[in-house]
Every structure is written in C-alpha cells, then in structure tokens.
Design a protein around this motif. Structure first.
Motif, short mmCIF file in Angstrom:
data_model
loop_
_atom_site.label_atom_id
_atom_site.label_comp_id
_atom_site.label_asym_id
_atom_site.label_seq_id
_atom_site.Cartn_x
_atom_site.Cartn_y
_atom_site.Cartn_z
N ALA A 4 0.82 -1.22 0.00
CA ALA A 4 0.00 0.00 0.00
C ALA A 4 0.85 1.27 0.00
N GLU A 5 1.87 1.32 0.83
CA GLU A 5 2.68 2.54 0.92
C GLU A 5 3.37 2.84 -0.40
N GLN A 6 3.93 1.80 -1.05
CA GLN A 6 4.60 2.01 -2.33
C GLN A 6 3.62 2.45 -3.40
N ARG A 7 2.45 1.80 -3.45
CA ARG A 7 1.45 2.16 -4.45
C ARG A 7 0.92 3.57 -4.20
N PHE A 8 0.76 3.93 -2.93
CA PHE A 8 0.29 5.28 -2.59
C PHE A 8 1.30 6.32 -3.07
N LYS A 9 2.58 6.01 -2.91
CA LYS A 9 3.63 6.92 -3.37
C LYS A 9 3.62 7.03 -4.90
N GLU A 10 3.47 5.90 -5.58
CA GLU A 10 3.45 5.92 -7.05
C GLU A 10 2.25 6.71 -7.57
N VAL A 11 1.11 6.51 -6.95
CA VAL A 11 -0.10 7.23 -7.36
C VAL A 11 0.08 8.74 -7.14
N GLY A 12 0.64 9.10 -6.00
CA GLY A 12 0.88 10.52 -5.72
C GLY A 12 1.87 11.13 -6.68
N GLU A 13 2.91 10.38 -7.03
CA GLU A 13 3.91 10.86 -7.97
C GLU A 13 3.30 11.10 -9.35
N ALA A 14 2.48 10.13 -9.79
CA ALA A 14 1.82 10.28 -11.09
C ALA A 14 0.89 11.50 -11.09
N TYR A 15 0.19 11.69 -9.99
CA TYR A 15 -0.74 12.82 -9.92
C TYR A 15 0.01 14.15 -9.90
N GLN A 16 1.16 14.17 -9.23
CA GLN A 16 1.98 15.39 -9.19
C GLN A 16 2.32 15.86 -10.60
N VAL A 17 2.58 14.92 -11.49
CA VAL A 17 2.97 15.27 -12.86
C VAL A 17 1.76 15.58 -13.72
N LEU A 18 0.79 14.69 -13.73
CA LEU A 18 -0.33 14.82 -14.66
C LEU A 18 -1.33 15.90 -14.27
N SER A 19 -1.33 16.32 -13.01
CA SER A 19 -2.24 17.38 -12.59
C SER A 19 -1.65 18.77 -12.82
N ASP A 20 -0.38 18.81 -13.17
CA ASP A 20 0.30 20.08 -13.43
C ASP A 20 0.50 20.20 -14.95
N SER A 21 -0.09 21.23 -15.54
CA SER A 21 -0.08 21.35 -17.00
C SER A 21 1.35 21.42 -17.56
N GLU A 22 2.25 22.13 -16.87
CA GLU A 22 3.62 22.26 -17.36
C GLU A 22 4.37 20.93 -17.24
N LYS A 23 4.25 20.27 -16.11
CA LYS A 23 4.93 18.98 -15.94
C LYS A 23 4.35 17.94 -16.89
N ARG A 24 3.04 17.98 -17.07
CA ARG A 24 2.43 16.99 -17.97
C ARG A 24 2.93 17.19 -19.40
N ALA A 25 3.02 18.45 -19.83
CA ALA A 25 3.49 18.74 -21.19
C ALA A 25 4.94 18.28 -21.35
N ALA A 26 5.76 18.52 -20.32
CA ALA A 26 7.16 18.09 -20.38
C ALA A 26 7.25 16.57 -20.41
N TYR A 27 6.44 15.92 -19.61
CA TYR A 27 6.44 14.46 -19.58
C TYR A 27 6.02 13.89 -20.93
N ASP A 28 5.00 14.51 -21.54
CA ASP A 28 4.52 14.02 -22.83
C ASP A 28 5.56 14.19 -23.93
N GLN A 29 6.50 15.12 -23.76
CA GLN A 29 7.55 15.31 -24.76
C GLN A 29 8.46 14.09 -24.89
N LEU A 30 8.46 13.25 -23.84
CA LEU A 30 9.30 12.06 -23.88
C LEU A 30 8.80 11.07 -24.93
N GLY A 31 7.54 11.25 -25.34
CA GLY A 31 7.02 10.40 -26.40
C GLY A 31 6.21 9.24 -25.86
#
Length: 280
Positions: free
Chosen positions: A42-69
């Motif tokens: 649970a703790e690891q999955r909670f961290k992974e979910v939070g990390e993913a949300y940190q990126v995808l909920s932020d328009s700038e980080k999401r755009a940068a992440y999407d540049q990776l292809g």
C-alpha cells in the motif's frame, strides 16, 4: 532507470481530462492510503499514485512528460536526453521522477489530501480559554501530534491538521458535560437557584461565568424560568456569545416546627391562588 508510465499508474488514457485524472487519483489514494489499506504494498502504491498525480495534474509537468514520447513501455530501461530537465521536484520521489524533473528543489507542493476525522472531548473551560492535546496519528506512522485548540471553539467545530504526505486530520470538538453550564453554539446557559423572597423583593447576586463571577441584579417580581442575559459573557468570538441565566425558584422545606409555623402564617396573611386562571 526504469520508465514509469504515469497514465498507466492512474489507469487513465493519455488524453484524459484534468477531472478524469483527479477522480482516478482520489479513488486510488483512498484505496492505497497506508492508514486504511491492508494491502502489503500500500505505501509504495500510494507513493506511485501521488507521484503520477503530481505530474499529470500540473499542465507544465504533464506537457514536459509528454515530450518524452509514447514509445516507451513501463519498466523499460530509460535515460533522459543529455541536459534535459523539466523543473524542480517536490518530494523524495523515485529516481525516474528525480532525473526528469530534478530532485533537489526545496519548494514543496503537497499531494491532494485524503481526510480522516476523529473526535476530541474538552471541557467548557478549555473551550473558553484555549488548550492543547497530544493526538496519536492513526496508521503505521504512529506519530504523536501536539494540537493547539484555539479559544472560542464550539461544539461540533472541526479543526484541520495537515500531517503531510497527503494526510489531513480533522478533529471534531465535543464538550464534556458540565455541572453548571450547558452550551448552545457560542452562548452559555446557567440555571440559577433563587429563593421566593429574592424573586419577590429583588436582589443582587454573584453569578458564576466561564470568565469569572459577575454581579447581576434580579428585579422584584421575577419568576421561575425567567431568562436574563449577560451580554458578551459567552464563548469568545466575533461577535462573542452571551451568558444566559435561567432563574429557578427553590422553596425551603418545611422540615421543622418553626418552618411549618412560618408557612402557615404566610398562607393566612398572603392568601394567593396560583390556579385561579385554570379553575373552572
């Protein structure tokens, strides 16, 4: 370093809307929250979910992440292009996150929070003056938190305490029973016993309040159940509450020959029928 598919982590498509991302995050955060989940990871999955949300909920980080292809698969060996960095990280995240977004920023933006609540009982004096409590955080962390309770809190009020890592604790205030007072929102009520002659003739009495004794004049001809107000003497606030005094006539017992003689004389000299209005 393994590539992490944040869209897959949240279970959303790459063209998901912000509302879809938020709903997916909330669902998974509740599922894997270490304080409530019984799953071993649970703790690891909670961290992974939070990390993913940190990126995808932020328009700038999401755009940068999407540049990776889109050609990468989760778990594949990955290295970012030389010199490529999309900004500062906020927590001690995975190596993947740190290498892509930088892992040394001191700025912090917490996860969207999940909430837990507990009730805490305090006395009316503590509510009036303010107090503090040591509260044990639920779950595996087991931390003890020193919580300041401000003066003027009322029954049912919730105090928000941020404990970090997406956990918010809400403490709901309950009042312990009091031998003298009862509270209604910011107002305090006291039942004040008085004698028949004090009610008939009027008097001045010392009334206890949470802020100390106050001198109050009881007018002649007062009756049992009559309510009198001490303005601003309730719980602190803007505006403060009031302190209400409810009169209660107390008749001395006729438990001696002198008391019985006194009552007989009063009945003879002060004839009065309190039931005149209800007799047929």
């Amino acid at each position: 370093m393994e590539y992490q598919d944040f869209y897959k982590t949240l279970g959303v498509s790459r063209d998901a809307t912000q509302d879809e991302i938020k709903r997916a995050y909330r669902k998974l955060a509740r599922k894997y929250h270490p304080d409530v989940s019984k799953e071993s990871n649970a703790e690891q999955r909670f961290k992974e979910v939070g990390e993913a949300y940190q990126v995808l909920s932020d328009s700038e980080k999401r755009a940068a992440y999407d540049q990776l292809g889109t050609g990468w698969q989760a778990g594949q060996e990955f290295r970012p292009p030389p010199g490529w960095n999309a900004g500062g990280a906020q927590f001690d995240f995975s190596d993947f996150f740190d290498n892509i977004f930088g892992g040394h920023s001191t700025q912090q933006r917490p996860f969207e929070t999940t909430e837990h609540s507990t009730k805490i009982a305090i006395s009316l004096e503590e509510a009036y003056q303010g107090t503090s409590r040591i509260v044990a955080e639920r779950g595996r962390m087991g931390r003890k938190l020193n919580v300041k309770i401000p003066k003027g809190v009322i029954q049912g009020q919730k105090i928000r305490l941020s404990t970090g890592m997406g956990r918010d604790l809400y403490m709901e205030i309950e009042f312990q029973p009091h031998r003298l007072y009862r509270a209604e929102k910011r107002d305090i009520y006291l039942t004040l016993p008085i004698t028949p002659w004090e009610a008939a003739l009027g008097c001045t009495v010392a009334v206890p309040t949470l802020g100390g004794k106050v001198t109050m004049k009881i007018p002649a001809g007062s009756e049992s159940g009559q309510k009198m107000r001490l303005k601003g003497r309730g719980f602190p606030g803007n505006p403060p509450g009031d302190h209400y005094v409810v009169l209660q006539l107390v008749t001395p017992k006729a438990n001696s020959s002198a008391a019985k003689a006194f009552y007989k004389k009063m009945a003879e000299e002060l004839p009065y029928d309190p039931r005149a209005d209800i007799s047929g």
